[in-house]
Motif scaffolding. Structure first.
Motif, mmCIF file in Angstrom:
data_model
loop_
_atom_site.group_PDB
_atom_site.id
_atom_site.type_symbol
_atom_site.label_atom_id
_atom_site.label_comp_id
_atom_site.label_asym_id
_atom_site.label_seq_id
_atom_site.Cartn_x
_atom_site.Cartn_y
_atom_site.Cartn_z
ATOM 1 N N VAL A 1 16.930 24.329 14.267
ATOM 2 C CA VAL A 1 15.882 25.192 13.743
ATOM 3 C C VAL A 1 14.527 24.655 14.200
ATOM 4 O O VAL A 1 14.200 23.494 13.972
ATOM 5 C CB VAL A 1 15.965 25.228 12.198
ATOM 6 N N LEU A 2 13.752 25.520 14.866
ATOM 7 C CA LEU A 2 12.422 25.160 15.346
ATOM 8 C C LEU A 2 11.453 25.026 14.176
ATOM 9 O O LEU A 2 11.347 25.923 13.346
ATOM 10 C CB LEU A 2 11.896 26.229 16.311
ATOM 11 N N GLU A 3 10.746 23.916 14.128
ATOM 12 C CA GLU A 3 9.781 23.672 13.052
ATOM 13 C C GLU A 3 8.520 24.507 13.255
ATOM 14 O O GLU A 3 7.882 24.448 14.307
ATOM 15 C CB GLU A 3 9.407 22.182 13.033
ATOM 16 N N SER A 4 8.162 25.270 12.236
ATOM 17 C CA SER A 4 6.873 25.967 12.240
ATOM 18 C C SER A 4 5.813 24.973 11.778
ATOM 19 O O SER A 4 6.032 24.235 10.827
ATOM 20 C CB SER A 4 6.889 27.158 11.273
ATOM 21 N N VAL A 5 4.694 24.948 12.477
ATOM 22 C CA VAL A 5 3.613 24.036 12.097
ATOM 23 C C VAL A 5 2.386 24.849 11.717
ATOM 24 O O VAL A 5 2.284 26.037 12.031
ATOM 25 C CB VAL A 5 3.276 23.053 13.247
ATOM 26 N N ASN A 6 1.431 24.190 11.057
ATOM 27 C CA ASN A 6 0.219 24.900 10.659
ATOM 28 C C ASN A 6 -0.620 25.268 11.887
ATOM 29 O O ASN A 6 -0.376 24.786 12.989
ATOM 30 C CB ASN A 6 -0.582 24.085 9.636
ATOM 31 N N LEU A 7 -1.581 26.141 11.676
ATOM 32 C CA LEU A 7 -2.386 26.681 12.773
ATOM 33 C C LEU A 7 -3.105 25.594 13.564
ATOM 34 O O LEU A 7 -3.174 25.661 14.799
ATOM 35 C CB LEU A 7 -3.397 27.696 12.217
ATOM 36 N N PHE A 8 -3.614 24.580 12.887
ATOM 37 C CA PHE A 8 -4.310 23.490 13.581
ATOM 38 C C PHE A 8 -3.365 22.779 14.539
ATOM 39 O O PHE A 8 -3.654 22.628 15.730
ATOM 40 C CB PHE A 8 -4.911 22.503 12.574
ATOM 41 N N ARG A 9 -2.213 22.353 14.037
ATOM 42 C CA ARG A 9 -1.239 21.656 14.882
ATOM 43 C C ARG A 9 -0.707 22.566 15.989
ATOM 44 O O ARG A 9 -0.430 22.103 17.093
ATOM 45 C CB ARG A 9 -0.068 21.128 14.039
ATOM 46 N N LYS A 10 -0.578 23.841 15.686
ATOM 47 C CA LYS A 10 -0.029 24.788 16.663
ATOM 48 C C LYS A 10 -0.893 24.845 17.920
ATOM 49 O O LYS A 10 -0.373 25.021 19.022
ATOM 50 C CB LYS A 10 0.065 26.177 16.026
ATOM 51 N N TYR A 11 -2.211 24.682 17.770
ATOM 52 C CA TYR A 11 -3.097 24.863 18.914
ATOM 53 C C TYR A 11 -3.792 23.591 19.395
ATOM 54 O O TYR A 11 -4.852 23.662 20.009
ATOM 55 C CB TYR A 11 -4.117 25.969 18.614
ATOM 56 N N ILE A 12 -3.167 22.445 19.173
ATOM 57 C CA ILE A 12 -3.749 21.221 19.734
ATOM 58 C C ILE A 12 -2.908 20.676 20.889
ATOM 59 O O ILE A 12 -3.121 19.554 21.344
ATOM 60 C CB ILE A 12 -3.998 20.136 18.662
ATOM 61 N N SER A 13 -1.959 21.474 21.357
ATOM 62 C CA SER A 13 -1.172 21.183 22.548
ATOM 63 C C SER A 13 -0.614 19.757 22.532
ATOM 64 O O SER A 13 -0.012 19.348 21.545
ATOM 65 C CB SER A 13 -2.015 21.435 23.797
ATOM 66 N N VAL A 14 -0.837 19.004 23.599
ATOM 67 C CA VAL A 14 -0.258 17.663 23.730
ATOM 68 C C VAL A 14 -0.808 16.676 22.700
ATOM 69 O O VAL A 14 -0.191 15.635 22.455
ATOM 70 C CB VAL A 14 -0.447 17.083 25.148
ATOM 71 N N LEU A 15 -1.936 16.991 22.092
ATOM 72 C CA LEU A 15 -2.482 16.104 21.073
ATOM 73 C C LEU A 15 -1.586 16.031 19.839
ATOM 74 O O LEU A 15 -1.745 15.148 19.000
ATOM 75 C CB LEU A 15 -3.898 16.548 20.673
ATOM 76 N N ASP A 16 -0.628 16.943 19.737
ATOM 77 C CA ASP A 16 0.305 16.926 18.614
ATOM 78 C C ASP A 16 1.471 15.962 18.841
ATOM 79 O O ASP A 16 2.238 15.699 17.923
ATOM 80 C CB ASP A 16 0.840 18.333 18.325
ATOM 81 N N VAL A 17 1.612 15.424 20.034
ATOM 82 C CA VAL A 17 2.743 14.529 20.331
ATOM 83 C C VAL A 17 2.797 13.340 19.378
ATOM 84 O O VAL A 17 3.847 13.078 18.776
ATOM 85 C CB VAL A 17 2.721 14.072 21.810
ATOM 86 N N PRO A 18 1.696 12.592 19.172
ATOM 87 C CA PRO A 18 1.794 11.446 18.249
ATOM 88 C C PRO A 18 2.200 11.856 16.823
ATOM 89 O O PRO A 18 3.029 11.196 16.193
ATOM 90 C CB PRO A 18 0.379 10.842 18.250
ATOM 91 N N VAL A 19 1.640 12.954 16.345
ATOM 92 C CA VAL A 19 1.978 13.436 15.002
ATOM 93 C C VAL A 19 3.458 13.784 14.934
ATOM 94 O O VAL A 19 4.172 13.376 14.018
ATOM 95 C CB VAL A 19 1.122 14.666 14.621
ATOM 96 N N SER A 20 3.938 14.522 15.919
ATOM 97 C CA SER A 20 5.338 14.939 15.939
ATOM 98 C C SER A 20 6.290 13.753 16.059
ATOM 99 O O SER A 20 7.395 13.791 15.520
ATOM 100 C CB SER A 20 5.581 15.917 17.088
ATOM 101 N N CYS A 21 5.872 12.729 16.774
ATOM 102 C CA CYS A 21 6.721 11.539 16.917
ATOM 103 C C CYS A 21 6.851 10.780 15.603
ATOM 104 O O CYS A 21 7.860 10.114 15.360
ATOM 105 C CB CYS A 21 6.170 10.618 17.999
#
Length: 180
Positions: A109-129
């Motif tokens: 199941v693909l995780e839905s994220v909030n609008l901020f995280r959705k549009y920060i592209s590769v900057l979300d990698v550390p958070v997702s890790c």
């Protein structure tokens, strides 16, 4: 069939082109055109009907991995959420759970994220890790460009905000999933 704007035939062809670019032959693409499953971002589909279609497709094609949306549908799209609901309905019923086990089919199941995280592209990698998940996919630049080429095949849907999506959405680069 993607007929929300009366473009069902166009969207079927676009889907086949997109899948071809991703290495999926047209013979493996199934388009369901059913009056009770209308393409409409505000319509929730019938859970049992949709679940029956999905299960039939899994069985007929010996599918061992299904990737679907979560309860947020990545964008709140009711049709996307209906897919999750149907799979959860089928997967959580005891008989079907046993069938899924026998088929060796896993559901991610693909995780839905909030609008901020959705549009920060590769900057979300550390958070997702750092956050819990069962699978994390980070695309290379080449894979991301292939995904963009596949999205460009959907010309009838490429409105201005989808161009922004292709440039800035984390989903074009990173996807976190969990087992159903």
């Amino acid at each position: 069939s993607g007929n929300y704007y009366n473009q069902g035939e166009i969207r079927k062809k676009e889907l086949e082109q997109s899948c071809f670019l991703l290495g999926i032959p047209a013979s493996d693409v199934t388009v369901i055109d059913h009056r009770d499953l209308p393409d409409n971002p505000a319509v929730e589909w019938d859970t049992q009907l949709l679940a029956a279609f999905v299960l039939k497709h899994i069985e007929a094609n010996n599918i061992n991995l299904v990737v679907t949306f979560d309860a947020g549908g990545a964008s709140g799209h009711a049709n996307h959420i209906s897919l999750y609901t149907a799979l959860r309905y089928k997967y959580c019923s005891f008989e079907i759970f046993i069938l899924f086990l026998c088929l060796g089919c896993c559901v991610l199941v693909l995780e839905s994220v909030n609008l901020f995280r959705k549009y920060i592209s590769v900057l979300d990698v550390p958070v997702s890790c750092l956050l819990p998940r069962d699978a994390l996919f980070i695309l290379t630049e080449e894979e991301t460009e292939q995904a963009r080429r596949a999205m460009r095949c959907h010309r009838s849907q490429l409105l201005w905000f989808r161009h922004i999506y292709m440039l800035f959405s984390r989903y074009m680069v990173i996807n976190s999933l969990r087992l159903l």
